[in-house]
Design a protein around this motif. Sequence first.
Motif, short mmCIF file in Angstrom:
data_model
loop_
_atom_site.label_atom_id
_atom_site.label_comp_id
_atom_site.label_asym_id
_atom_site.label_seq_id
_atom_site.Cartn_x
_atom_site.Cartn_y
_atom_site.Cartn_z
N LYS B 40 0.83 -1.22 0.00
CA LYS B 40 0.00 0.00 0.00
C LYS B 40 0.86 1.26 0.00
N THR B 41 1.80 1.29 0.93
CA THR B 41 2.68 2.47 1.01
C THR B 41 3.47 2.63 -0.28
N THR B 42 3.99 1.54 -0.77
CA THR B 42 4.78 1.59 -2.00
C THR B 42 3.96 2.16 -3.15
N PHE B 163 -2.66 10.11 1.51
CA PHE B 163 -2.49 9.92 2.96
C PHE B 163 -1.94 8.52 3.22
N ASP B 164 -0.80 8.45 3.90
CA ASP B 164 -0.29 7.13 4.27
C ASP B 164 -0.47 6.91 5.77
N GLU B 165 -1.47 6.14 6.12
CA GLU B 165 -1.76 5.84 7.53
C GLU B 165 -1.59 7.07 8.42
N PRO B 166 -2.44 8.07 8.18
CA PRO B 166 -2.24 9.36 8.86
C PRO B 166 -2.43 9.30 10.37
MG MG Z 1 2.61 1.17 4.84
#
Ligand code: MG
Lengths: 236, 250
Positions: B40-42, B163-166
């Motif tokens: 997901k982050t990638t 938004f990455d796991e804000p």
């Molecule tokens: Mg991640």
Amino acid sequence: MKLDPGFIYDAFLQLLSALPMTLLLTGVPAAGGLLIGTGVAFIRHYRVRGLHLIVAGYVAFIRGTPALMHLFLVYFGSPVIIDFFARKLGLDFNSASIPILYYVFLAFSLTAGAYLSEFIRAGLLAVDKGQVEAAYAVGMTALQAFRRIVLPQALAVSLPNMTNVVIGLLHGSTLAFTVTVLEVFGKANIVANQNWKYFEAFIAAAILYWGITILLETASARLEKRINRYHRGGVA
Amino acid sequence: MIQVRGLTKSYGKQKVLGHIDLQLQKGEVTAILGPSGSGKTTLLRCLNFLEKPNAGEIAIGDVTVNCKGAGKRDIHKLRQKTAMVFQNYHLFKHKTALENVMEGLVVVQKLLKADARARSQLMLDKVGLADKQDAYPSQLSGGQQQRVGIARALALNPEVVLFDEPTSALDPERVGEVLEVIRSIAREGITMIIVTHEMAFARDVSNHVVFMDDGAIVEEGPPQELFGSPKEERTRQFLKRMTQEWSYTI
Ligand SMILES: [Mg+2]
Ligand SMILES: Nc1ncnc2c1ncn2[C@@H]1O[C@H](COP(=O)(O)OP(=O)(O)OP(=O)(O)O)[C@@H](O)[C@H]1O
């Protein structure tokens, strides 16, 4: 031999005439060194291809040899190099027309640049990668991110060490005496010789150097406090 | 509109994203869910080239970039279409809340200082931090820092906010205030992609949900469908596990 305390004061006043030169020999290399040091730190931090091994060699050499050595290498070496290229390019230029002072500036800047680069590099490492990514994410170029986000924080971190380098330059400026540049130490020698009062003259010089050192330390401490405002924290 | 075609990303031999296709409409809020390590982050970081994809095409608004031959210019253009909110806020530590928000406006968008300041104050007000504009990040709580991060992203007026796991680095009692801010800007019709482990939040804030596993999109659709009647077994298992964890923490 008797100490003549009154002459310490006289000598001190006479030394002041050479103070501007000492300050110049500190200030110009400080600025030059900061420029070189920042460039070198940037090249090594980002491993700029083709350059970073060269500048690593420069830093290793400077740190491995005495400052007096750098001064003599530049003083005796650069005229040879300059004249060689002037002849090659057919220019009507002779290194003899370059004031000695310029060689001293160059030599001291090279010395300071190597030490400063190491401290700035340590400062660069202290800035977390996340902030750089945030800078990229708002659309900054690598250079903008370096100049606006990384460098100010790196300099703040390395300020105490940089102050020590500047103080080192102040004290090291006495080396210029060896190539006949007239600064405070050289002046002290002259005053001492003329009056046969060596101890008094050098006490006066020591007081002067110490005084400026204290001023530099105070200024740096103040600056540090101002720059590091943002580290205080814990208020809200 | 955002369109991703055939996006792939490997670290060395390890394939992390395999041929991702994704299409999002303007004004839509997309939630990306999936187990840890699913990419997901990638995926999010590939969209603004914080990670360089190996292949594929990314189109955001009027900018289309072919990942393979992407140069500095392309990357720069793409980044000006996007903004990002990070898990660990990543505020500029030597700048005040206001300066953090202004930075991109002044340096990148070349706004006049006065205009940038006015716009930034508006944004800080929007996230409820008008009174903290002169505070440095070290003087703010995690929740407040993250809200500054959101203001910084919104101020740029990007096509999409990533938004990455804000909220996952926040103390539990601070999660609510940040989710509330995100919810309110979602209502304004700002296009967003949110990677999150907050299932309830994803369910009620998003228009579109993407479930990823193992570097691929397993299933996507409107939240009612994906949460209510997931088609894939892997999605069902993931949701079951997440809702169980969720009820344990209560
Ligand atoms: Mg991640
Ligand atoms: N810089 C890197 N080098 C090598 N492998 C990486 C790197 N970054 C991520 N990976 C790998 O890529 C895969 C996907 O990671 P990613 O961070 O995108 O997962 P994620 O879905 O965001 O997980 P989480 O929910 O834990 O944040 C993982 O297997 C991870 O180990």
